[in-house]
Enzyme design. Structure first.
Site, PDB file in Angstrom:
ATOM      1  N   THR A  51      14.102  43.653 -49.061  1.00 43.70           N
ATOM      2  CA  THR A  51      14.941  44.654 -49.718  1.00 43.70           C
ATOM      3  C   THR A  51      15.750  44.022 -50.842  1.00 43.70           C
ATOM      4  OG1 THR A  51      15.107  46.000 -47.754  1.00 43.70           O
ATOM      5  CG2 THR A  51      16.969  46.099 -49.251  1.00 43.70           C
ATOM      6  N   ARG A  56       9.059  56.201 -40.858  1.00 46.16           N
ATOM      7  CA  ARG A  56      10.194  55.364 -40.459  1.00 46.16           C
ATOM      8  C   ARG A  56      11.141  55.179 -41.650  1.00 46.16           C
ATOM      9  NH1 ARG A  56      12.456  50.297 -42.472  1.00 46.16           N
ATOM     10  NH2 ARG A  56      13.371  49.195 -40.719  1.00 46.16           N
ATOM     11  N   VAL A  57      12.413  55.301 -41.399  1.00 45.67           N
ATOM     12  CA  VAL A  57      13.408  55.027 -42.437  1.00 45.67           C
ATOM     13  C   VAL A  57      14.337  53.937 -41.924  1.00 45.67           C
ATOM     14  CG1 VAL A  57      15.306  55.984 -43.795  1.00 45.67           C
ATOM     15  CG2 VAL A  57      13.289  57.380 -43.343  1.00 45.67           C
ATOM     16  N   GLY A  58      14.609  52.956 -42.765  1.00 43.10           N
ATOM     17  CA  GLY A  58      15.489  51.855 -42.380  1.00 43.10           C
ATOM     18  C   GLY A  58      16.918  52.086 -42.818  1.00 43.10           C
ATOM     19  N   ASP A  59      17.653  50.995 -42.922  1.00 46.91           N
ATOM     20  CA  ASP A  59      19.079  51.101 -43.241  1.00 46.91           C
ATOM     21  C   ASP A  59      19.360  51.292 -44.724  1.00 46.91           C
ATOM     22  OD1 ASP A  59      18.003  48.482 -43.582  1.00 46.91           O
ATOM     23  OD2 ASP A  59      20.021  47.658 -43.711  1.00 46.91           O
ATOM     24  N   THR A 106      20.325  43.438 -46.236  1.00 43.51           N
ATOM     25  CA  THR A 106      18.883  43.242 -46.070  1.00 43.51           C
ATOM     26  C   THR A 106      18.631  42.662 -44.687  1.00 43.51           C
ATOM     27  OG1 THR A 106      16.919  42.039 -46.794  1.00 43.51           O
ATOM     28  CG2 THR A 106      19.039  40.985 -47.222  1.00 43.51           C
ATOM     29  N   GLY A 107      17.611  43.149 -44.014  1.00 45.28           N
ATOM     30  CA  GLY A 107      17.332  42.616 -42.686  1.00 45.28           C
ATOM     31  C   GLY A 107      16.686  43.658 -41.797  1.00 45.28           C
ATOM     32  N   THR A 108      16.779  43.429 -40.511  1.00 46.82           N
ATOM     33  CA  THR A 108      16.178  44.330 -39.526  1.00 46.82           C
ATOM     34  C   THR A 108      16.936  45.655 -39.539  1.00 46.82           C
ATOM     35  OG1 THR A 108      17.593  43.182 -37.961  1.00 46.82           O
ATOM     36  CG2 THR A 108      15.303  42.527 -38.006  1.00 46.82           C
ATOM     37  N   GLY A 109      16.419  46.600 -40.314  1.00 47.74           N
ATOM     38  CA  GLY A 109      17.150  47.829 -40.609  1.00 47.74           C
ATOM     39  C   GLY A 109      17.644  48.583 -39.385  1.00 47.74           C
TER      40      GLY A 109
HETATM   41  N1  ASP Z   1      16.444  46.486 -44.301  1.00 47.89           N
HETATM   42  C1  ASP Z   1      15.128  46.876 -44.717  1.00 47.89           C
HETATM   43  C2  ASP Z   1      14.585  47.944 -43.815  1.00 47.89           C
HETATM   44  O1  ASP Z   1      14.802  47.850 -42.624  1.00 47.89           O
HETATM   45  C3  ASP Z   1      14.150  45.753 -44.749  1.00 47.89           C
HETATM   46  C4  ASP Z   1      14.535  44.600 -45.622  1.00 47.89           C
HETATM   47  O2  ASP Z   1      15.717  44.269 -45.737  1.00 47.89           O
HETATM   48  O3  ASP Z   1      13.628  43.977 -46.197  1.00 47.89           O
HETATM   49  O4  ASP Z   1      13.898  48.816 -44.289  1.00 47.89           O
END
Ligand code: ASP
Length: 325
Positions: A192, A220-223, A243-246
């Site tokens: 991200t 699926r929608v992330g953060d 950025t990370g595990t949404g």
């Molecule tokens: N945070 C993003 C998501 O979960 C992924 C990412 O940071 O690369 O969609």
């Protein structure tokens, strides 16, 4: 008060051993171009909203990062992009999710913020809104790169049930040196992108944009497009992009938690961000990083992975770009 633009291009398990000096230079140069775009807006007295828009637009255009062109693939080999933006001066915000025809999702999020009475559009309605407002539309194949497709195939072969964060495939790459993959393009990097800024008027803004995670389920929608999770800005406290595990960032309401700690407990930006990044998120297995800036121009770029593509620039000063700890 010191104006500043801070950016990230994703965090993850990138390690020095898998990256040649040349490849590293390519990333540093790309990050620098992004910073210069935001920096020049701030230097001309532009707003934080304009600065983060300019920086994220550059990141979306650059295929090295998982937003816009170069976005990762879903489990169906499609792209679904998410983006958000927030103006700390007014608390106005706009977000879009699950789009595959809008060339620059951050511009669509901004349009939602400025030209709609709503805050968040998804899917077909988001695309119709963007089209109606004259944004550039593209075929979904515009976002595809051979590297990302190879990444999807590798993840589906090796960990079919996993949805994998973009830069973290370092281990996979190292264990399979013959794999047809760009050495920087790791499957488990959280790719991200985002930017936060303080402008000379004392206003804060944040923007986040992503293709999500490789092999994610369709829908699926992330953060990244969730205000308070992957993006937040208020002049009273700070501007944050993650950025990370949404999923974990959503569960922890990570971006807003930093602002809330500052507001309710008087914590410094550093203390609030460290608590969220190194205590709250890890407590549920959250991995990644974030960038944040406060109203005085103090900023932080913490991450709990091996690296995070990141950098900052103040008007009139050399941009600084970093990858590892
Ligand atoms: N945070 C993003 C998501 O979960 C992924 C990412 O940071 O690369 O969609």
């Amino acid at each position: 008060m010191k104006p500043v633009i801070v950016i990230h291009g994703g965090a993850g398990a990138m390690s020095r051993s898998a990256m040649s000096a040349d490849k590293e230079l390519v990333y540093h140069a790309a990050l620098r171009r992004v910073l210069e775009a935001g920096q020049s807006v701030l230097a001309q007295g532009g707003t934080a909203v304009d600065a983060v828009t300019a920086a994220v637009l550059e990141l979306e255009e650059c295929p090295l990062f998982n937003a816009g062109r170069g976005a990762v693939f879903t489990s169906d080999s499609t792209h679904e992009l998410d983006a958000s933006i927030m103006d700390g001066a007014t608390l106005r915000t706009g977000a879009i999710a699950n789009v595959s025809h809008i060339r620059n999702p951050v511009l669509a999020a901004r349009k939602v913020m400025e030209a709609s009475r709503h805050v968040f559009f998804v899917g077909e309605g988001a695309e119709r809104f963007a089209r109606d407002h004259g944004l550039q539309m593209v075929e979904p194949s515009y976002f595809s790169t051979p590297e990302r497709h190879a990444q999807l195939l590798r993840v589906q072969r090796d960990t079919p049930d996993a949805a994998v964060l973009d830069h973290d495939g370092q281990a996979l790459v190292e264990s399979q040196p013959a794999a047809p993959v760009h050495p920087l393009d790791m499957d488990k990097k959280f790719g991200t992108v985002g930017a936060v800024a303080l402008d000379m008027h004392g206003n804060l803004a944040a923007a986040t944009s992503t293709g999500g995670i490789t092999n994610k389920q369709v829908g699926r929608v992330g953060d990244a497009p969730i205000i308070g999770a992957g993006c937040y800005a208020s002049n009273q406290t700070c501007a944050v992009s993650t950025t990370g595990t949404g999923e974990m960032y959503i569960r922890m309401v990570a971006a807003y938690d930093i602002a809330a700690r500052m507001r309710y407990t008087g914590a410094s930006l550093q203390a609030a961000a460290d608590a969220v990044m190194f205590e709250e998120l890890p407590s549920i297995g959250g991995k990644g990083g974030l960038i944040a800036v406060d109203g005085q121009g103090n900023f932080v770029m913490p991450f709990n992975t091996e690296g995070m593509y990141r950098g900052f620039a103040r008007p009139g000063q050399e941009p600084v770009t970093e990858i590892y700890r």
